[in-house]
Design a protein around this motif. Structure first.
Motif, PDB file in Angstrom:
ATOM      1  N   LYS A 135       0.806  -1.213   0.000  1.00 47.45           N
ATOM      2  CA  LYS A 135       0.000   0.000   0.000  1.00 47.45           C
ATOM      3  C   LYS A 135       0.842   1.268   0.000  1.00 47.45           C
ATOM      4  CE  LYS A 135      -4.297  -1.606   0.214  1.00 47.45           C
ATOM      5  NZ  LYS A 135      -4.113  -3.054   0.162  1.00 47.45           N
ATOM      6  N   ALA A 136       2.060   1.197   0.538  1.00 46.53           N
ATOM      7  CA  ALA A 136       2.876   2.395   0.650  1.00 46.53           C
ATOM      8  C   ALA A 136       4.344   2.041   0.483  1.00 46.53           C
ATOM      9  CB  ALA A 136       2.652   3.072   2.004  1.00 46.53           C
ATOM     10  N   SER A 137       5.084   2.944  -0.173  1.00 46.57           N
ATOM     11  CA  SER A 137       6.528   2.791  -0.366  1.00 46.57           C
ATOM     12  C   SER A 137       7.176   4.126  -0.017  1.00 46.57           C
ATOM     13  CB  SER A 137       6.859   2.415  -1.812  1.00 46.57           C
ATOM     14  OG  SER A 137       6.225   1.201  -2.189  1.00 46.57           O
ATOM     15  N   ILE A 138       8.082   4.110   0.968  1.00 51.90           N
ATOM     16  CA  ILE A 138       8.631   5.351   1.502  1.00 51.90           C
ATOM     17  C   ILE A 138      10.141   5.319   1.416  1.00 51.90           C
ATOM     18  CG2 ILE A 138       8.699   6.907   3.481  1.00 51.90           C
ATOM     19  CD1 ILE A 138       6.124   4.209   3.641  1.00 51.90           C
ATOM     20  N   SER A 139      10.718   6.351   0.807  1.00 50.80           N
ATOM     21  CA  SER A 139      12.169   6.459   0.641  1.00 50.80           C
ATOM     22  C   SER A 139      12.705   7.601   1.487  1.00 50.80           C
ATOM     23  CB  SER A 139      12.499   6.715  -0.833  1.00 50.80           C
ATOM     24  OG  SER A 139      13.856   7.091  -1.001  1.00 50.80           O
ATOM     25  N   PHE A 140      13.782   7.321   2.239  1.00 52.58           N
ATOM     26  CA  PHE A 140      14.489   8.350   2.996  1.00 52.58           C
ATOM     27  C   PHE A 140      15.887   8.508   2.408  1.00 52.58           C
ATOM     28  CE2 PHE A 140      11.371   6.632   5.893  1.00 52.58           C
ATOM     29  CZ  PHE A 140      10.869   7.751   6.545  1.00 52.58           C
ATOM     30  N   HIS A 141      16.208   9.733   2.016  1.00 47.97           N
ATOM     31  CA  HIS A 141      17.486  10.077   1.375  1.00 47.97           C
ATOM     32  C   HIS A 141      17.959   8.953   0.450  1.00 47.97           C
ATOM     33  CE1 HIS A 141      19.182   7.951   4.949  1.00 47.97           C
ATOM     34  NE2 HIS A 141      18.464   8.784   5.673  1.00 47.97           N
ATOM     35  N   GLY A 142      17.033   8.519  -0.402  1.00 49.07           N
ATOM     36  CA  GLY A 142      17.319   7.405  -1.298  1.00 49.07           C
ATOM     37  C   GLY A 142      17.925   7.830  -2.620  1.00 49.07           C
ATOM     38  N   ASP A 151      10.335  -4.110 -17.513  1.00 46.96           N
ATOM     39  CA  ASP A 151       8.946  -3.760 -17.793  1.00 46.96           C
ATOM     40  C   ASP A 151       8.443  -2.787 -16.729  1.00 46.96           C
ATOM     41  OD1 ASP A 151       9.005  -5.677 -15.769  1.00 46.96           O
ATOM     42  OD2 ASP A 151       7.026  -6.420 -16.252  1.00 46.96           O
ATOM     43  N   GLU A 152       7.348  -2.116 -17.047  1.00 46.42           N
ATOM     44  CA  GLU A 152       6.790  -1.103 -16.159  1.00 46.42           C
ATOM     45  C   GLU A 152       5.332  -1.450 -15.851  1.00 46.42           C
ATOM     46  OE1 GLU A 152       7.410   2.751 -17.875  1.00 46.42           O
ATOM     47  OE2 GLU A 152       9.585   2.682 -17.552  1.00 46.42           O
ATOM     48  N   PRO A 153       5.109  -2.373 -14.919  1.00 53.90           N
ATOM     49  CA  PRO A 153       3.734  -2.732 -14.557  1.00 53.90           C
ATOM     50  C   PRO A 153       3.045  -1.580 -13.825  1.00 53.90           C
ATOM     51  CG  PRO A 153       5.280  -3.734 -13.039  1.00 53.90           C
ATOM     52  CD  PRO A 153       6.106  -3.094 -14.120  1.00 53.90           C
ATOM     53  N   GLN A 154       1.765  -1.735 -13.623  1.00 59.86           N
ATOM     54  CA  GLN A 154       1.022  -0.715 -12.888  1.00 59.86           C
ATOM     55  C   GLN A 154       1.586  -0.557 -11.482  1.00 59.86           C
ATOM     56  OE1 GLN A 154      -3.179  -1.498 -12.537  1.00 59.86           O
ATOM     57  NE2 GLN A 154      -3.556   0.245 -11.192  1.00 59.86           N
ATOM     58  N   ILE A 155       1.735   0.682 -11.067  1.00 61.65           N
ATOM     59  CA  ILE A 155       2.182   0.961  -9.705  1.00 61.65           C
ATOM     60  C   ILE A 155       0.955   0.988  -8.797  1.00 61.65           C
ATOM     61  CG2 ILE A 155       3.198   2.701  -8.178  1.00 61.65           C
ATOM     62  CD1 ILE A 155       5.084   3.453 -10.429  1.00 61.65           C
ATOM     63  N   HIS A 156       0.925   0.076  -7.839  1.00 59.24           N
ATOM     64  CA  HIS A 156      -0.211  -0.020  -6.921  1.00 59.24           C
ATOM     65  C   HIS A 156       0.032   0.737  -5.614  1.00 59.24           C
ATOM     66  CE1 HIS A 156      -1.980  -3.149  -9.443  1.00 59.24           C
ATOM     67  NE2 HIS A 156      -0.794  -3.716  -9.495  1.00 59.24           N
ATOM     68  N   SER A 157       1.263   1.023  -5.328  1.00 58.17           N
ATOM     69  CA  SER A 157       1.653   1.603  -4.049  1.00 58.17           C
ATOM     70  C   SER A 157       1.662   3.128  -4.117  1.00 58.17           C
ATOM     71  CB  SER A 157       3.050   1.104  -3.672  1.00 58.17           C
ATOM     72  OG  SER A 157       3.529   1.737  -2.522  1.00 58.17           O
ATOM     73  N   SER A 158       1.205   3.769  -3.049  1.00 55.84           N
ATOM     74  CA  SER A 158       1.442   5.196  -2.891  1.00 55.84           C
ATOM     75  C   SER A 158       2.895   5.398  -2.481  1.00 55.84           C
ATOM     76  CB  SER A 158       0.500   5.787  -1.834  1.00 55.84           C
ATOM     77  OG  SER A 158      -0.844   5.725  -2.269  1.00 55.84           O
ATOM     78  N   VAL A 159       3.538   6.398  -3.061  1.00 59.73           N
ATOM     79  CA  VAL A 159       4.978   6.593  -2.882  1.00 59.73           C
ATOM     80  C   VAL A 159       5.233   7.920  -2.172  1.00 59.73           C
ATOM     81  CG1 VAL A 159       7.195   6.828  -4.062  1.00 59.73           C
ATOM     82  CG2 VAL A 159       5.446   5.279  -4.990  1.00 59.73           C
ATOM     83  N   ALA A 160       6.072   7.878  -1.150  1.00 64.51           N
ATOM     84  CA  ALA A 160       6.516   9.095  -0.468  1.00 64.51           C
ATOM     85  C   ALA A 160       8.037   9.128  -0.480  1.00 64.51           C
ATOM     86  CB  ALA A 160       5.997   9.140   0.963  1.00 64.51           C
ATOM     87  N   ILE A 161       8.596  10.225  -0.964  1.00 63.14           N
ATOM     88  CA  ILE A 161      10.038  10.392  -1.047  1.00 63.14           C
ATOM     89  C   ILE A 161      10.441  11.528  -0.118  1.00 63.14           C
ATOM     90  CG2 ILE A 161      11.971  11.009  -2.553  1.00 63.14           C
ATOM     91  CD1 ILE A 161      10.344   9.795  -4.895  1.00 63.14           C
ATOM     92  N   HIS A 162      11.366  11.234   0.803  1.00 61.74           N
ATOM     93  CA  HIS A 162      11.909  12.238   1.722  1.00 61.74           C
ATOM     94  C   HIS A 162      13.368  12.467   1.338  1.00 61.74           C
ATOM     95  CE1 HIS A 162       8.334  12.236   4.266  1.00 61.74           C
ATOM     96  NE2 HIS A 162       8.288  10.934   4.025  1.00 61.74           N
ATOM     97  N   HIS A 163      13.644  13.690   0.927  1.00 55.41           N
ATOM     98  CA  HIS A 163      14.892  13.987   0.217  1.00 55.41           C
ATOM     99  C   HIS A 163      15.597  15.172   0.855  1.00 55.41           C
ATOM    100  CE1 HIS A 163      17.579  14.979  -3.084  1.00 55.41           C
ATOM    101  NE2 HIS A 163      16.984  16.151  -3.242  1.00 55.41           N
TER     102      HIS A 163
END
Length: 237
Positions: A135-142, A151-163
């Protein structure tokens, strides 16, 4: 809380993951935590325990196998690059972890999230890019660069990037590129940039700002508050 090591096999490696179970009867929502370049460390393990205190299963993942950890930049690079340079293999490893824990009796498979730090932040975004049913994918200083040739399948996850805005490993052109990529793929995404922060801003042991790596207490606290709100929105607690 209860702690245990859960092994997941992938491509000849035995991934030794620290699982921290919260109090109460499950199944519980779960958060997989991907590590920085050195391997599974007290930083990710501490995050797993903190999340368990909030009612989640915190899973500090081992991406290298046998809980390998580097102690120098050279060792860290040698551990990370075989996966960073082979994004198909990395995708397979990430999906093997997601699928293994989705089948775990304690985990509510409909309420799973992934997060990660530095190299692990890239892994969190790549999990979303792979179409994983989280449901969620969160990146910290990634790291932010997209894989090529997959391939680029459908993205099902909400993404949050902290940069960290001054992060030399993710310059503004990479930030713009990942924003355009996620928008083009129809993802639900958000990106927060922290002024004056550099790489590793959540890691209290990072103290090399001249090299672009340093702890930032304000960015750390703000990004953790944002994380807990994002998790509450997407997988409850």
């Amino acid at each position: 809380m209860t702690e245990l090591i859960v092994d997941v096999a992938h491509d000849g490696a035995t991934l030794k993951n620290l699982v921290v179970l919260p109090e109460g009867t499950g199944p519980h929502p779960a958060v997989l935590i991907y590590h920085q370049w050195s391997g599974r460390s007290p930083h990710e393990e501490g995050a797993a325990r903190a999340l368990a205190g909030l009612g989640y299963i915190g899973i500090a993942c081992d991406l290298y196998g046998d809980a390998k950890r580097g102690t120098t930049q050279e060792e860290n690079t040698a551990l990370m690059m075989p996966l960073k340079d082979d994004r198909a293999k990395l995708r397979g490893r990430l999906l093997s972890l997601v699928n293994a824990f989705a089948a775990h009796d304690a985990v509510d498979a409909d309420r799973m999230a992934v997060m990660g730090y530095c190299f692990g932040g890239l892994c969190a975004i790549d999990t979303a890019r792979a179409g994983a049913r989280v449901k969620a994918s969160i990146s910290f200083h990634g790291l932010l660069g997209a894989p090529e040739g997959l391939d680029e399948p459908q993205i099902h996850s909400s993404v949050a990037i902290h940069h960290g805005w001054d992060d030399p490993m993710a310059p503004p052109e990479h930030v713009e590129a990942v924003a355009k990529e996620l928008s083009a793929r129809g993802a639900d995404w958000t990106l927060t940039a922290y002024g004056h922060a550099v790489h590793s801003f959540t890691n209290r042991d990072a103290n090399a700002k001249a090299d672009g790596m340093a702890y930032d207490a304000r960015a750390d606290a703000r990004s953790w508050r944002a994380l807990t709100a994002f998790l509450s929105e997407h997988i409850g607690s």
